[in-house]
Design a protein around this motif. Structure first.
Motif, PDB file in Angstrom:
ATOM      1  N   TRP A 437       0.854  -1.189   0.000  1.00  0.00           N
ATOM      2  CA  TRP A 437       0.000   0.000   0.000  1.00  0.00           C
ATOM      3  C   TRP A 437       0.892   1.242   0.000  1.00  0.00           C
ATOM      4  CZ3 TRP A 437      -1.206  -4.591   1.968  1.00  0.00           C
ATOM      5  CH2 TRP A 437      -2.516  -5.054   1.886  1.00  0.00           C
ATOM      6  N   GLY A 438       0.367   2.359  -0.513  1.00  0.00           N
ATOM      7  CA  GLY A 438       1.109   3.608  -0.533  1.00  0.00           C
ATOM      8  C   GLY A 438       1.525   4.056  -1.916  1.00  0.00           C
ATOM      9  N   TRP A 439       1.296   3.226  -2.921  1.00  0.00           N
ATOM     10  CA  TRP A 439       1.608   3.534  -4.326  1.00  0.00           C
ATOM     11  C   TRP A 439       0.619   2.768  -5.190  1.00  0.00           C
ATOM     12  CZ3 TRP A 439       2.368   0.495  -8.514  1.00  0.00           C
ATOM     13  CH2 TRP A 439       2.872   1.092  -9.656  1.00  0.00           C
ATOM     14  N   PRO A 440       0.191   3.298  -6.336  1.00  0.00           N
ATOM     15  CA  PRO A 440       0.517   4.595  -6.921  1.00  0.00           C
ATOM     16  C   PRO A 440      -0.296   5.754  -6.354  1.00  0.00           C
ATOM     17  CG  PRO A 440      -0.901   3.395  -8.411  1.00  0.00           C
ATOM     18  CD  PRO A 440      -0.643   2.484  -7.241  1.00  0.00           C
ATOM     19  N   ILE A 441      -1.347   5.431  -5.592  1.00  0.00           N
ATOM     20  CA  ILE A 441      -2.172   6.482  -4.991  1.00  0.00           C
ATOM     21  C   ILE A 441      -1.974   6.419  -3.485  1.00  0.00           C
ATOM     22  CG2 ILE A 441      -4.503   7.368  -4.665  1.00  0.00           C
ATOM     23  CD1 ILE A 441      -5.260   6.062  -7.317  1.00  0.00           C
ATOM     24  N   ALA A 442      -1.421   7.486  -2.919  1.00  0.00           N
ATOM     25  CA  ALA A 442      -1.134   7.514  -1.484  1.00  0.00           C
ATOM     26  C   ALA A 442      -1.951   8.619  -0.838  1.00  0.00           C
ATOM     27  CB  ALA A 442       0.356   7.741  -1.250  1.00  0.00           C
ATOM     28  N   GLU A 443      -3.230   8.369  -0.658  1.00  0.00           N
ATOM     29  CA  GLU A 443      -4.134   9.361  -0.079  1.00  0.00           C
ATOM     30  C   GLU A 443      -4.539   8.913   1.324  1.00  0.00           C
ATOM     31  OE1 GLU A 443      -7.381   9.675  -2.731  1.00  0.00           O
ATOM     32  OE2 GLU A 443      -6.255  10.693  -4.312  1.00  0.00           O
ATOM     33  N   GLY A 444      -4.237   9.746   2.342  1.00  0.00           N
ATOM     34  CA  GLY A 444      -4.648   9.439   3.704  1.00  0.00           C
ATOM     35  C   GLY A 444      -3.903   8.236   4.254  1.00  0.00           C
ATOM     36  N   SER A 445      -4.515   7.590   5.238  1.00  0.00           N
ATOM     37  CA  SER A 445      -3.915   6.430   5.891  1.00  0.00           C
ATOM     38  C   SER A 445      -4.487   5.153   5.319  1.00  0.00           C
ATOM     39  CB  SER A 445      -4.180   6.471   7.400  1.00  0.00           C
ATOM     40  OG  SER A 445      -3.752   5.267   8.008  1.00  0.00           O
ATOM     41  N   TRP A 446      -3.609   4.232   5.047  1.00  0.00           N
ATOM     42  CA  TRP A 446      -4.029   2.935   4.509  1.00  0.00           C
ATOM     43  C   TRP A 446      -3.863   1.809   5.548  1.00  0.00           C
ATOM     44  CZ3 TRP A 446       0.196   5.729   2.544  1.00  0.00           C
ATOM     45  CH2 TRP A 446       1.450   5.294   2.964  1.00  0.00           C
ATOM     46  N   MET A 447      -3.452   2.165   6.778  1.00  0.00           N
ATOM     47  CA  MET A 447      -3.113   1.124   7.741  1.00  0.00           C
ATOM     48  C   MET A 447      -4.318   0.261   8.127  1.00  0.00           C
ATOM     49  SD  MET A 447      -0.327   0.001   8.803  1.00  0.00           S
ATOM     50  CE  MET A 447       0.734   1.411   8.465  1.00  0.00           C
ATOM     51  N   ALA A 448      -5.504   0.857   8.234  1.00  0.00           N
ATOM     52  CA  ALA A 448      -6.689   0.056   8.552  1.00  0.00           C
ATOM     53  C   ALA A 448      -6.963  -0.959   7.446  1.00  0.00           C
ATOM     54  CB  ALA A 448      -7.898   0.967   8.750  1.00  0.00           C
ATOM     55  N   SER A 449      -6.717  -0.564   6.199  1.00  0.00           N
ATOM     56  CA  SER A 449      -6.913  -1.487   5.080  1.00  0.00           C
ATOM     57  C   SER A 449      -5.929  -2.640   5.146  1.00  0.00           C
ATOM     58  CB  SER A 449      -6.746  -0.739   3.742  1.00  0.00           C
ATOM     59  OG  SER A 449      -7.711   0.286   3.611  1.00  0.00           O
ATOM     60  N   VAL A 450      -4.679  -2.348   5.523  1.00  0.00           N
ATOM     61  CA  VAL A 450      -3.672  -3.408   5.674  1.00  0.00           C
ATOM     62  C   VAL A 450      -4.118  -4.403   6.737  1.00  0.00           C
ATOM     63  CG1 VAL A 450      -1.274  -3.905   6.273  1.00  0.00           C
ATOM     64  CG2 VAL A 450      -1.821  -1.851   4.948  1.00  0.00           C
ATOM     65  N   CYS A 451      -4.578  -3.884   7.874  1.00  0.00           N
ATOM     66  CA  CYS A 451      -5.029  -4.765   8.961  1.00  0.00           C
ATOM     67  C   CYS A 451      -6.206  -5.632   8.531  1.00  0.00           C
ATOM     68  CB  CYS A 451      -5.417  -3.936  10.183  1.00  0.00           C
ATOM     69  SG  CYS A 451      -4.035  -3.045  10.933  1.00  0.00           S
ATOM     70  N   ARG A 452      -7.182  -5.025   7.870  1.00  0.00           N
ATOM     71  CA  ARG A 452      -8.349  -5.795   7.431  1.00  0.00           C
ATOM     72  C   ARG A 452      -7.943  -6.889   6.455  1.00  0.00           C
ATOM     73  NH1 ARG A 452     -11.170  -0.663   7.776  1.00  0.00           N
ATOM     74  NH2 ARG A 452     -10.503  -0.173   5.650  1.00  0.00           N
ATOM     75  N   ALA A 453      -7.025  -6.570   5.518  1.00  0.00           N
ATOM     76  CA  ALA A 453      -6.593  -7.570   4.538  1.00  0.00           C
ATOM     77  C   ALA A 453      -5.908  -8.741   5.223  1.00  0.00           C
ATOM     78  CB  ALA A 453      -5.661  -6.921   3.515  1.00  0.00           C
ATOM     79  N   ALA A 454      -4.979  -8.463   6.140  1.00  0.00           N
ATOM     80  CA  ALA A 454      -4.243  -9.536   6.813  1.00  0.00           C
ATOM     81  C   ALA A 454      -5.177 -10.404   7.655  1.00  0.00           C
ATOM     82  CB  ALA A 454      -3.142  -8.929   7.681  1.00  0.00           C
ATOM     83  N   LEU A 455      -6.063  -9.761   8.424  1.00  0.00           N
ATOM     84  CA  LEU A 455      -6.985 -10.528   9.262  1.00  0.00           C
ATOM     85  C   LEU A 455      -7.977 -11.325   8.424  1.00  0.00           C
ATOM     86  CD1 LEU A 455      -7.640  -7.841  12.018  1.00  0.00           C
ATOM     87  CD2 LEU A 455      -6.277  -9.932  12.242  1.00  0.00           C
ATOM     88  N   THR A 529       4.975  -0.114  11.812  1.00  0.00           N
ATOM     89  CA  THR A 529       3.595  -0.510  11.516  1.00  0.00           C
ATOM     90  C   THR A 529       2.757  -0.550  12.789  1.00  0.00           C
ATOM     91  OG1 THR A 529       4.382  -1.834   9.643  1.00  0.00           O
ATOM     92  CG2 THR A 529       2.160  -2.280  10.450  1.00  0.00           C
ATOM     93  N   ALA A 530       3.333  -1.119  13.856  1.00  0.00           N
ATOM     94  CA  ALA A 530       2.589  -1.207  15.124  1.00  0.00           C
ATOM     95  C   ALA A 530       2.244   0.183  15.654  1.00  0.00           C
ATOM     96  CB  ALA A 530       3.419  -1.977  16.149  1.00  0.00           C
ATOM     97  N   GLN A 531       3.188   1.117  15.550  1.00  0.00           N
ATOM     98  CA  GLN A 531       2.933   2.469  16.021  1.00  0.00           C
ATOM     99  C   GLN A 531       1.813   3.130  15.223  1.00  0.00           C
ATOM    100  OE1 GLN A 531       4.165   3.801  18.704  1.00  0.00           O
ATOM    101  NE2 GLN A 531       3.076   5.752  18.424  1.00  0.00           N
ATOM    102  N   ALA A 532       1.841   2.933  13.881  1.00  0.00           N
ATOM    103  CA  ALA A 532       0.796   3.514  13.031  1.00  0.00           C
ATOM    104  C   ALA A 532      -0.563   2.907  13.346  1.00  0.00           C
ATOM    105  CB  ALA A 532       1.149   3.286  11.565  1.00  0.00           C
ATOM    106  N   GLU A 536      -3.655   5.175  14.303  1.00  0.00           N
ATOM    107  CA  GLU A 536      -4.582   5.429  13.195  1.00  0.00           C
ATOM    108  C   GLU A 536      -5.728   4.427  13.084  1.00  0.00           C
ATOM    109  OE1 GLU A 536      -2.150   5.431   9.709  1.00  0.00           O
ATOM    110  OE2 GLU A 536      -0.692   6.850  10.531  1.00  0.00           O
ATOM    111  N   VAL A 537      -5.603   3.280  13.722  1.00  0.00           N
ATOM    112  CA  VAL A 537      -6.600   2.221  13.529  1.00  0.00           C
ATOM    113  C   VAL A 537      -7.405   2.031  14.810  1.00  0.00           C
ATOM    114  CG1 VAL A 537      -6.971  -0.194  12.912  1.00  0.00           C
ATOM    115  CG2 VAL A 537      -5.103   1.094  11.839  1.00  0.00           C
ATOM    116  N   SER A 538      -8.715   2.004  14.656  1.00  0.00           N
ATOM    117  CA  SER A 538      -9.596   1.793  15.802  1.00  0.00           C
ATOM    118  C   SER A 538      -9.436   0.375  16.344  1.00  0.00           C
ATOM    119  CB  SER A 538     -11.048   2.032  15.386  1.00  0.00           C
ATOM    120  OG  SER A 538     -11.937   1.585  16.381  1.00  0.00           O
ATOM    121  N   PRO A 539      -9.488   0.181  17.694  1.00  0.00           N
ATOM    122  CA  PRO A 539      -9.439  -1.178  18.260  1.00  0.00           C
ATOM    123  C   PRO A 539     -10.575  -2.069  17.776  1.00  0.00           C
ATOM    124  CG  PRO A 539      -9.050   0.475  19.964  1.00  0.00           C
ATOM    125  CD  PRO A 539      -9.502   1.219  18.738  1.00  0.00           C
TER     126      PRO A 539
END
Length: 638
Positions: A437-455, A529-532, A536-539
């Motif tokens: 995540w982060g390319w080619p479009i890097a708008e806002g935070s993508w960390m919640a999306s990363v978490c959802r994908a992995a889980l 990643t853990a810090q972000a 940025e990500v709701s529990p």
């Protein structure tokens, strides 16, 4: 070379194919190059065709439902000589045999005209209903063509149907433009012109070679150009050429878009055999097909003098051809636009294997080379590996294709989850996949999306692996996630595109994935990643738990690793209180107070495997930290 021509009931139901020497081919419906799609009376495998010298052996196959007719008789096999025919259903097949492909040289045309937009706009169609019917079938023809040969064959048949005066139609391709550009240049110095496909209205031409001068001029002008040659002397003597400026508007500059008459040398035309046309064709025009995909393609249409015409009727002939040129221009413009659209759809489909929908939408409205250009940027990389593959390979050694299908479905779970959450598929390595995540479009935070994908990946594998009939039975996954600076971008060609990411962060994500086996947890993340996630990500989406400080194999710098866990309402095994207890125990472990660390870690549920490594490390060292303890656990292997 020997050829076979198929002709159905309608003029456009036609193709022309080269017969391979000594190699049998199967004629039928759905048989690739030898497909006869318009005739329902022809079976899928109907006849075997074998070229024997300059004769064609035609044999009826056992599965054929209808007979073959040769010389009016039903036959099971026939040996055809050149120009003989056989019939199946409503289709006639003509064997042309070996053709002598010598050519009669073309000299200067006695008349040239460039058809500009102002001429064609003022030209009315003759027989518009028939022409519109032909044009209406173009989208279907282009979309259904399986390859270039089928496309060119269908286009030639349609143009023959739409231009009644055409004796021959070809699809030509212009070679590289090089050499002199003057009209009097040597033919040997002209760029090559390739004939992709050609056909004739009636069987009769023994060869065809397009006028390279005509094709080059049309591509240079980027408009339709007409050339007229005189008929051979034995067929029609020429009268003196009239002053064409009296009958046709004259312009010195063809670029102005009005017709330019350029009469040749009449005396030379009457005496020099170089001023004759190939095989009795007296006129031809070439229309460039516009568009990126078809930029070097052109429609080449040729015919003979009408019976009523003479050289004095030159202006009348040119006037009669205007409607044919207008039709060819519309066909060329439509074909160019539709082929560009089909190529865009193909590229979108290809990119859709690697990019999420929002990236595809951006590529559709912006220049893909700009949107997908490599650049240095902050990214989050997810590396996902399939566990249990080696074991399953041993168990199913006798059916590896079925195992490959299962692995494909497993990779499908990974890629689908990454794409659905806006990630880009960066690579496949055997039974593992990498997304970022982060390319080619890097708008806002993508960390919640990363978490959802992995889980989501872990959840789907956990649900299906316990079902014996599931293709994912016996498989598990390990996921490593890292965040940092990298170079991300598209590499390769339009046909073999690949989006990838370079940098230490990719290697770190791979190492974290390997460490999931050591820590007995499915997902590990680095400190950034853990810090972000905490910020940025709701529990309610995901939680993180610090696990240890390690020095991964092959890396010099230590890394604080954390475990990514589902939200509390989906994860009753590890509560928020359990996470607090573990992190207190970890702090004691790092500080060298292993007695307290051991006591806190033992309060966790025995099913919580995340604490196993620290407890085992403490016990292995007798609950006493080694000298010079720095809190870092070394990893001695991948």
């Amino acid at each position: 070379m020997a050829e076979l021509v198929a002709q159905g009931e309608r003029p456009e139901q036609r193709w022309r194919r080269v017969l391979p020497a000594g190699l049998p081919v199967i004629l039928g419906r759905g048989m690739g190059v030898w497909d006869v799609p318009w005739d329902q009376r022809i079976s899928r495998r109907h006849a075997r065709l074998t070229l024997r010298g300059n004769q064609l052996l035609v044999e009826l196959l056992p599965e054929a439902r209808n007979p073959i007719y040769y010389r009016g008789q039903e036959v099971r096999e026939a040996l055809l000589r050149p120009r003989e025919c056989f019939v199946i259903g409503l289709t006639t097949f003509t064997f042309l045999g070996e053709l002598a492909h010598s050519s009669i040289p073309l000299g200067e045309a006695i008349y040239r005209q460039v058809f500009g937009p102002n001429i064609l706009e003022a030209t009315c169609f003759s027989n518009p209903d028939r022409r519109l019917e032909v044009l209406s079938r173009l989208p279907e023809v282009i979309s259904q063509a399986a390859d270039q040969l089928q496309l060119c064959s269908a286009l030639v048949s349609m143009v023959l149907a739409g231009i009644p005066c055409a004796e021959l139609v070809a699809i030509v391709r212009m070679g590289d433009r090089q050499g002199p550009s003057s009209q009097s240049e040597d033919l040997r110095e002209l760029p090559p012109v390739e004939t992709l496909y050609w056909d004739e209205r009636r069987i009769g031409f023994s060869c065809f070679q397009p006028s390279r001068r005509l094709v080059r001029e049309a591509f240079h002008q980027k408009q339709t150009v007409l050339h007229i040659w005189q008929r051979p002397l034995a067929e029609k003597p020429l009268r003196p050429i009239p002053d064409l400026r009296e009958t046709i508007p004259w312009t010195e500059d063809p670029k102005e878009g009005t017709p330019s008459a350029q009469p040749g040398n009449a005396a030379n035309a009457q005496t020099s055999p170089e001023f004759t046309a190939v095989e009795g064709l007296d006129w031809a025009f070439c229309t460039p097909i516009r568009g990126k995909v078809s930029a070097s393609w052109g429609l080449y249409v040729a015919g003979s003098w009408p019976r009523w015409s003479s050289m004095g009727d030159l202006a009348q002939l040119v006037q009669a051809l205007r409607a044919e040129v207008k039709f060819a221009e519309i066909v060329a413009a439509t074909v160019g636009a539709l082929r560009d659209l089909r190529e865009l759809e193909r590229r979108q489909s290809l990119l859709g294997q690697f990019f999420p929908q929002r990236v595809l939408e951006a590529v559709a409205v912006e220049d893909p080379d700009v949107v997908l250009a490599p650049r240095e940027t902050k990214v989050t990389v997810l590396f996902c590996d399939l566990r249990g593959f080696s074991r399953e390979a041993e168990r199913h050694a006798g059916n590896l294709m079925a195992l490959l299908d299962r692995v494909g479905k497993a990779l499908g779970v990974m890629t689908r989850s990454i794409l659905q959450e806006g990630g880009v598929i960066g690579d496949f390595q055997g039974d593992s996949a990498m997304g970022f995540w982060g390319w080619p479009i890097a708008e806002g935070s993508w960390m919640a999306s990363v978490c959802r994908a992995a889980l989501k990946i872990c959840r789907e594998f956990e649900t299906l692996r316990s079902q014996p009939d599931s293709p994912l039975a016996g498989f598990r996954v390990g996921i490593g996630i890292a965040t940092g600076q990298a170079v991300a971008g598209k590499i390769g060609t339009d046909e073999h595109v690949k989006a990838t990411v370079f940098g230490p962060v990719v290697n770190l994500a791979s190492r974290l994935e390997s460490l999931t086996k050591m820590f007995h947890v499915p997902i590990l993340v680095d400190e950034a990643t853990a810090q972000a996630i905490r910020e940025e990500v709701s529990p309610s989406v995901a939680r993180v738990r610090r696990l240890a400080r390690v020095r991964p194999y092959g890396l010099e710098q230590p890394v604080e690793i954390s475990e990514l866990r589902p939200p509390a309402h989906e994860d009753p095994l590890v509560t928020d209180e359990h996470i607090r207890l573990y992190e207190e125990g970890l702090d004691a472990f790092l500080a060298g107070n292993w007695q307290r660390a051991y006591r806190l870690l033992r309060e966790l549920p025995s099913e919580d495997t995340g604490a196993d490594l620290l407890i085992a490390h403490i016990v292995q060292h007798g609950r006493t930290p080694p000298p010079n303890w720095d809190g870092i656990i070394p990893c001695l292997s991948k």
